[in-house]
Enzyme design. Structure first.
Site, mmCIF file in Angstrom:
data_model
loop_
_atom_site.group_PDB
_atom_site.id
_atom_site.type_symbol
_atom_site.label_atom_id
_atom_site.label_comp_id
_atom_site.label_asym_id
_atom_site.label_seq_id
_atom_site.Cartn_x
_atom_site.Cartn_y
_atom_site.Cartn_z
ATOM 1 N N ASN A 1 0.820 -1.207 0.000
ATOM 2 C CA ASN A 1 0.000 0.000 0.000
ATOM 3 C C ASN A 1 0.860 1.265 0.000
ATOM 4 O O ASN A 1 1.087 1.869 -1.039
ATOM 5 C CB ASN A 1 -0.944 -0.018 1.200
ATOM 6 N N ASP A 2 1.356 1.645 1.167
ATOM 7 C CA ASP A 2 2.117 2.896 1.267
ATOM 8 C C ASP A 2 3.343 2.907 0.359
ATOM 9 O O ASP A 2 3.724 3.957 -0.165
ATOM 10 C CB ASP A 2 2.546 3.131 2.713
ATOM 11 N N VAL A 3 3.969 1.751 0.169
ATOM 12 C CA VAL A 3 5.224 1.699 -0.590
ATOM 13 C C VAL A 3 4.993 1.827 -2.087
ATOM 14 O O VAL A 3 5.954 1.858 -2.862
ATOM 15 C CB VAL A 3 6.002 0.404 -0.294
#
Length: 462
Positions: free
Chosen positions: A388-390
């Protein structure tokens, strides 16, 4: 006997170093662990041979209890819970060092008649070990979801309170080093350090947890090395310095991979929300494009290059073996399959590497972030599994985003992106992933393992 003990210690820490060298790759990692374990067994034997060693029944009881608890726990733990186990076991190491420092204080009557360096090293070990123990327990609680993953703070009083408890721990330690022998002082050191460990980690959110685990691991190593100096134990000094140095290097590398400084992380992390975040920043819902396993299989079957981007969602679903089967099918059709690994994907350093190694994915197919980013412009399909964030483009395009400046896997440079997720929930940072709304992105909703299994069946039918 003294010469024999010295030789055994030299052999033990030589095996520590040689075993550590084996951890540079999955093919040699298991062997490296066994070599280091043999070194630790030799170090234990050498310690038991020291003159004046007694309390054999207590030592035997400790070994039996540790074995009975540790071995089954390590064997039964799931890969998804490995970060929690690492945090917990690391904390136990720090707690053991803190207790040894307390015992040393009692055994020497408050370090009376001991050189000053022994008192300083032992008190340093007590403070850092206690911080590591209690901080690691908070990290365990957050990862196990016993505690909320979001930052827990007392607002503006957080930093002043942190300073107060740290100063208190140091003040008690200084009083002891100056000659005070009251046992309440060493208890004060341990309690104040415990408070500092709790209050430092509680405000750190889930997004920073991989870095926190690495930092606490380094602190445990440094406390062990300091205790080894106080006890004049060569093996403990060397082992502690290896853990402290390697953990410090890893912490720095991971912080750089997140574009965050260590002081900023300690001052209070961000993230931890897992609620829905499918809407835009102004509350307006933005559409996403859904796809099916059949369409995904067709799209990949006609690709020349597919890059798999694993994340924590793959770990939760235990989808690594299904992913390997899917990759084998694609490669049998002449399609190149690579795996893009972000340094902080998952919940601990190397989480994705371990999972994929468990499925016997060739190490050569794993590409670190910089190399993977150079591959995406030539990639036909980027298959994001729970990351997700990466993969969030906001890290590069939105200066107001809390992850702005964080290096990411640039999957949006691929010709098409397929994201496997259960829903539209946010990642550890608690923010919306702009990738989901990219016109090139399709969402395949559902359990990752089940979704990949469906893709595999569709590929077999093509």
């Amino acid at each position: 006997m003294t010469t024999l003990i010295a030789v055994l210690y030299i052999i033990s820490f030589s095996l520590f170093i040689y075993g550590l060298m084996g951890l540079t790759g999955p093919r040699t990692a298991v062997r490296g662990n066994w070599i280091a374990a043999v070194g630790m067994a030799i170090a234990v034997i050498a310690t038991l041979l020291l003159p004046g060693m007694g309390n054999w029944w207590l030592i035997a009881l400790g070994i039996v209890l540790g074995t009975v608890v540790g071995v089954p726990a390590a064997r039964r733990v799931k890969m998804t819970a490995m970060p929690q186990m690492v945090a917990l076991f690391n904390g136990v190491g720090g707690g053991a060092v803190a207790l040894i420092a307390w015992v040393e204080f009692r055994d020497t009557a408050g370090y009376a008649h001991e050189p000053l360096y022994v008192a300083i090293a032992s008190l340093f070990a007590a403070i850092v070990g206690s911080i590591s123990f209690w901080g690691s327990n908070i990290a365990f609680g957050k990862l196990q979801e016993i505690l909320p993953g979001k930052p827990i703070t007392v607002g503006r009083l957080q930093q002043p309170l942190n300073i107060v408890v740290l100063v208190a721990a140091v003040a008690f330690a200084v009083a002891i080093a100056a000659g005070a022998t009251s046992e309440w002082l060493i208890i004060g050191v341990l309690v104040a350090a415990a408070g500092f460990g709790l209050m430092v980690v509680l405000p750190i959110g889930g997004a920073d947890m991989p870095v926190v685990i690495s930092l606490l691991n380094a602190m445990t190593g440094l406390s062990a090395a300091a205790m080894g100096l106080a006890l004049n134990n060569t093996a403990l000094i060397v082992a502690g310095m290896i853990v402290g140095a390697s953990g410090s290097i890893l912490t720095n590398l991971m912080a750089k991979a997140m574009n965050r400084s260590i002081p900023a992380i300690i001052a209070g992390g961000f993230g931890g929300s897992t609620g829905p975040s499918g809407g835009a920043g102004d509350g307006e819902e933005r559409p996403v494009r859904s796809t099916s396993a059949a369409d995904t299989a067709i799209q990949m079957a006609y690709a020349s290059k597919v890059v798999v981007v694993p994340g924590y969602g793959m770990a939760v679903a235990q989808a690594q073996h299904a992913v390997r089967e899917m990759a084998d099918l694609l490669e049998s059709k002449g399609i190149e399959v690579l795996y893009a690994i972000h340094p902080v994907a998952g919940r601990m350093p190397g989480h994705m590497n371990v999972l994929l190694a468990e499925a016997d994915v060739p190490y050569e197919s794993l590409k670190e972030m910089d190399e993977a980013n150079s591959q995406f412009p030539q990639t036909d399909v980027a298959l994001v599994i729970g990351a997700n964030d990466v993969t969030n483009p906001a890290a590069q395009s939105d200066p107001s985003s809390p992850i702005y400046g964080m290096p990411i896997l640039q999957v949006n440079a691929s010709r098409s992106v397929i994201v496997l997720k259960r829903g539209m929930s946010s990642g550890f940072a608690g923010i919306e992933n702009e990738l989901f709304h990219d016109p090139k992105t399709s969402m395949l909703f559902g359990d990752a393992k089940a979704s990949v299994a469906e893709i595999v069946e569709e590929l077999k039918n093509l």
